[in-house]
Write a protein that holds these residues in place. Structure first.
Motif, mmCIF file in Angstrom:
data_model
loop_
_atom_site.group_PDB
_atom_site.id
_atom_site.type_symbol
_atom_site.label_atom_id
_atom_site.label_comp_id
_atom_site.label_asym_id
_atom_site.label_seq_id
_atom_site.Cartn_x
_atom_site.Cartn_y
_atom_site.Cartn_z
ATOM 1 N N GLY A 4 0.618 -1.242 0.022
ATOM 2 C CA GLY A 4 -0.038 0.078 -0.150
ATOM 3 C C GLY A 4 0.764 1.335 -0.022
ATOM 4 O O GLY A 4 2.024 1.426 0.501
ATOM 5 N N ASN A 5 0.134 2.188 -0.457
ATOM 6 C CA ASN A 5 0.801 3.503 -0.320
ATOM 7 C C ASN A 5 0.048 4.177 0.793
ATOM 8 O O ASN A 5 -1.302 3.936 0.897
ATOM 9 C CB ASN A 5 0.400 4.501 -1.636
ATOM 10 C CG ASN A 5 1.143 4.522 -2.826
ATOM 11 O OD1 ASN A 5 2.551 4.530 -2.796
ATOM 12 N ND2 ASN A 5 0.838 4.099 -4.000
ATOM 13 N N VAL A 6 0.567 5.286 1.477
ATOM 14 C CA VAL A 6 -0.085 6.244 2.348
ATOM 15 C C VAL A 6 -0.944 7.038 1.714
ATOM 16 O O VAL A 6 -0.444 7.942 0.984
ATOM 17 C CB VAL A 6 0.860 6.667 3.249
ATOM 18 C CG1 VAL A 6 0.085 7.350 4.486
ATOM 19 C CG2 VAL A 6 1.755 5.700 4.115
ATOM 20 N N ILE A 46 -3.567 3.149 5.249
ATOM 21 C CA ILE A 46 -2.983 2.397 4.328
ATOM 22 C C ILE A 46 -3.560 1.117 4.058
ATOM 23 O O ILE A 46 -4.449 0.638 5.044
ATOM 24 C CB ILE A 46 -1.513 2.223 4.820
ATOM 25 C CG1 ILE A 46 -0.452 1.672 3.663
ATOM 26 C CG2 ILE A 46 -1.468 1.390 6.149
ATOM 27 C CD1 ILE A 46 0.881 1.521 4.111
ATOM 28 N N SER A 74 5.663 6.880 8.972
ATOM 29 C CA SER A 74 4.520 6.782 8.370
ATOM 30 C C SER A 74 3.972 7.887 7.686
ATOM 31 O O SER A 74 3.457 8.156 6.443
ATOM 32 C CB SER A 74 3.288 6.374 9.068
ATOM 33 O OG SER A 74 3.685 4.836 9.606
ATOM 34 N N ALA A 78 6.239 8.564 4.819
ATOM 35 C CA ALA A 78 5.971 7.602 3.641
ATOM 36 C C ALA A 78 4.919 8.332 2.756
ATOM 37 O O ALA A 78 4.991 8.177 1.563
ATOM 38 C CB ALA A 78 5.358 6.345 4.039
ATOM 39 N N ARG A 79 3.950 9.031 3.525
ATOM 40 C CA ARG A 79 2.655 9.761 2.718
ATOM 41 C C ARG A 79 3.530 10.798 1.786
ATOM 42 O O ARG A 79 3.118 10.980 0.904
ATOM 43 C CB ARG A 79 1.952 10.397 4.004
ATOM 44 C CG ARG A 79 0.636 11.255 3.328
ATOM 45 C CD ARG A 79 -0.061 11.749 4.355
ATOM 46 N NE ARG A 79 1.039 13.048 4.916
ATOM 47 C CZ ARG A 79 0.409 13.834 5.844
ATOM 48 N NH1 ARG A 79 -0.495 13.669 6.437
ATOM 49 N NH2 ARG A 79 1.436 14.917 6.316
ATOM 50 N N ASP A 129 5.512 9.533 -0.902
ATOM 51 C CA ASP A 129 4.657 8.815 -1.946
ATOM 52 C C ASP A 129 5.161 7.503 -2.559
ATOM 53 O O ASP A 129 5.368 7.309 -3.659
ATOM 54 C CB ASP A 129 3.976 9.858 -2.769
ATOM 55 C CG ASP A 129 2.722 9.329 -3.731
ATOM 56 O OD1 ASP A 129 2.060 8.410 -3.415
ATOM 57 O OD2 ASP A 129 2.607 9.712 -4.792
ATOM 58 N N ILE A 130 5.797 6.793 -1.778
ATOM 59 C CA ILE A 130 6.170 5.505 -1.800
ATOM 60 C C ILE A 130 5.499 4.276 -1.211
ATOM 61 O O ILE A 130 5.469 4.401 -0.118
ATOM 62 C CB ILE A 130 7.882 5.333 -1.513
ATOM 63 C CG1 ILE A 130 8.745 6.420 -2.222
ATOM 64 C CG2 ILE A 130 8.487 4.301 -2.057
ATOM 65 C CD1 ILE A 130 10.079 6.676 -1.785
ATOM 66 N N PRO A 131 5.119 3.312 -1.994
ATOM 67 C CA PRO A 131 4.502 2.107 -1.294
ATOM 68 C C PRO A 131 5.365 1.970 -0.163
ATOM 69 O O PRO A 131 6.810 1.691 -0.292
ATOM 70 C CB PRO A 131 4.394 1.066 -2.197
ATOM 71 C CG PRO A 131 4.546 1.927 -3.647
ATOM 72 C CD PRO A 131 5.282 3.116 -3.460
ATOM 73 N N TYR A 132 4.811 1.373 1.175
ATOM 74 C CA TYR A 132 5.467 1.647 2.415
ATOM 75 C C TYR A 132 5.234 0.132 3.008
ATOM 76 O O TYR A 132 3.994 -0.250 3.473
ATOM 77 C CB TYR A 132 4.863 2.743 3.019
ATOM 78 C CG TYR A 132 5.127 2.786 4.460
ATOM 79 C CD1 TYR A 132 6.234 3.003 5.196
ATOM 80 C CD2 TYR A 132 3.993 3.072 5.296
ATOM 81 C CE1 TYR A 132 6.557 3.156 6.200
ATOM 82 C CE2 TYR A 132 4.357 3.100 6.749
ATOM 83 C CZ TYR A 132 5.495 3.233 7.415
ATOM 84 O OH TYR A 132 5.685 3.303 8.556
#
Lengths: 344, 344
Positions: free
Chosen positions: A195-197, A333, B95, B98-99, B102-105
């Motif tokens: 998932g992306n946030v 997410i 977290s 990551a938002r 913008d990278i899958p996390y």
């Protein structure tokens, strides 16, 4: 491009990752709901013989993990790695259980998406050739979560109608690089979407469904696109704990964004676990909700052959009480894992 | 036995996992210490233009991540997954970053072992063929950690001599399945050892070195055994933040348990980051300590050819304020990652 990466944010496993053992443990509410008979163990009360909710949650985690190992006909010495987490600060349920299980441990945190995150990471470790057996587990506890995230139960604070009740439950899956028990219908993990946030600016901690629905929509739509699949490829597209309100939002969003109709295949663990019970507002939430419904009801249905393919999308709200107090919105997410019967 | 699993708890990578970019950001204390010139950015104060310590920590995480991407000559769109975590409840620094990135996390939590855990998981994802580029990052912040784990700074609570100061720092490593920049000396991750949770019954949260030293000893000794290596195979065996007291314990334990002499190769990031400074007790701690020393000083030394091989063992204390209040001991964990120059 790496050979197992697909599309924007997905991975395809080269070999089947077998889910050879599973365990799920529930509390009192879980035992009153419609999925009660699918639990391996139902605790008699919220403390389950411990002197705090937090210690009780650890027992839920530990017992679900033990069940998964036992049903996979293994001992803890056979397990290469434990991958898991939970909702409590510093994921103490998972970490203390890892100590007691004595298995090399990778702790993770994805809020209520943790079961799907641990299955995705565990499957990459198995399919990557790094382990034969990986145990994935997570838990949550109503009393412990309310105290930490909202108000201690003793205050009797009422919830608004969009609120959800954290499930007192745990679930565990034992992954293997071989079909050790020889069951041709053994569930197999085929692919995953990380998932992306996603943050739509929701700030109401009593409306987590609304905070997480956009993330669920993004992950589901990108998963279908990354693998060129239609929604009806899956018998069920399962979300973790959007609840009744968040589920409606998801259906609407998928329709609006790409014209995709998820209404026929969508199933929400949170809306189902307490269905028909009173005072549960929009349903259940918490890591343990989707973890126990997957490792109980859903995989029971797969074992019985009534469903053959599911996309399991657990959703998490990545805020903390501190971020909320500082005026931040609630980022969501969702991680997705495709689980199919080995013989389809 | 899966083909890349080794011994009790280790994995060997089949292909080199290249560490093509790295970033490290420090605060005021880090800028006064002997490793100051190895930081990419030194913040002018603890808030760094933000209105809370927690928001400042997120900025440290984000800036270290951006540096690693930039030095690897990539943009965030090129990164398949971000694997990271931090010390704050619900790992909000990672977290929220990551938002914004913008990278899958994939969020993880290993307390101060998080940098090694993220490198181990990231390397398995790259070597397993699931991603070409994985960003691993972690952070900590003195003010935010003291408030959460001990007492708000405003109280002026004194520390005992065994105490350590949480580093205000972040570090990030960009992993790749190819030597994208063509540097023959590019650091390469060769193998990793996943830690067991080890608990010697220490209950003093002001003596974390003692709680973590047994875990470090176990992981280092098992790593050497799993790969049949002698300590001097490595130029340095690096621990994260045992501090001066915990480091002595580690040397003693390794000697007692297996007669292994680690004294000639051992280096502790926590004992070094603030060496010579006043009022730092046993040294630095926190996720950001080992993350920034690795991605600054240590890999600078490797780039210069003065060290060729290190075993990076970050140690974590897996307790929480709640578990401590409930009378629990402090379990420790240590994950190890072997990093070598590509041309040795």
């Amino acid at each position: 491009m790496s050979k197992k990466h697909r599309g924007a944010q997905s991975v395809a496993f080269e070999k089947p990752v077998y889910l050879i053992g599973r365990g799920c443990v529930g509390g009192v509410m879980e035992g009153k709901g419609p999925l009660a008979r699918h639990f391996d163990i139902l605790a008699s009360d919220a403390l389950w013989g411990e002197d705090s909710f937090e210690k009780a949650e650890r027992k839920f985690f530990f017992e679900a993990a033990k069940k998964a190992i036992e049903k996979g006909k293994k001992s803890s010495r056979d397990i290469d790695f434990l991958v898991g987490g939970d909702l409590l600060n510093q994921i103490i349920s998972a970490s203390f259980s890892a100590r007691d299980l004595d298995i090399p441990y990778l702790g993770l945190y994805g809020a209520c998406s943790s079961m799907a995150e641990s299955l995705a990471v565990g499957s990459m470790i198995v399919d990557g050739g790094f382990a034969s057996h990986v145990l994935c587990a997570t838990s949550s506890h109503f009393g412990a979560a309310e105290r930490q995230f909202r108000f201690p139960l003793e205050l009797g604070t009422p919830k608004p109608p969009t609120g959800q009740n954290t499930a007192t439950a745990a679930g565990a899956s034992l992954l293997s690089d071989a079909n050790d028990l020889g069951d041709p219908g053994c569930p197999v993990i085929r692919r995953a979407t990380i998932g992306n946030v996603v943050d739509f600016g929701v700030t109401d901690a009593n409306n987590m469904g609304a905070a997480m629905a956009p993330a669920a929509a993004e992950t589901i739509l990108n998963h279908l696109e990354d693998f060129s699949l239609e929604p009806d490829y899956y018998d069920k597209i399962v979300t973790g704990d959007l609840g009744t309100f968040g589920s409606e939002l998801l259906i609407d969003l998928a329709k609006q964004v790409s014209g995709t109709d998820l209404s026929k295949v969508h199933y929400d663990c949170g809306a189902s676990l307490y269905a028909g019970l009173k005072k549960v507002y929009c349903g259940a939430s918490g890591c343990g909700c989707s973890a126990s419904v997957l490792n109980g009801y859903l995989l029971d249905e797969m074992q019985a052959g009534r469903i053959r393919r599911i996309l399991f999308v657990a959703t998490g709200a990545l805020h903390s009480p501190t971020s909320a107090q500082q005026g931040e919105s609630i980022p969501g997410i969702a991680h997705g894992v495709a689980i199919e019967r080995g013989d389809v």
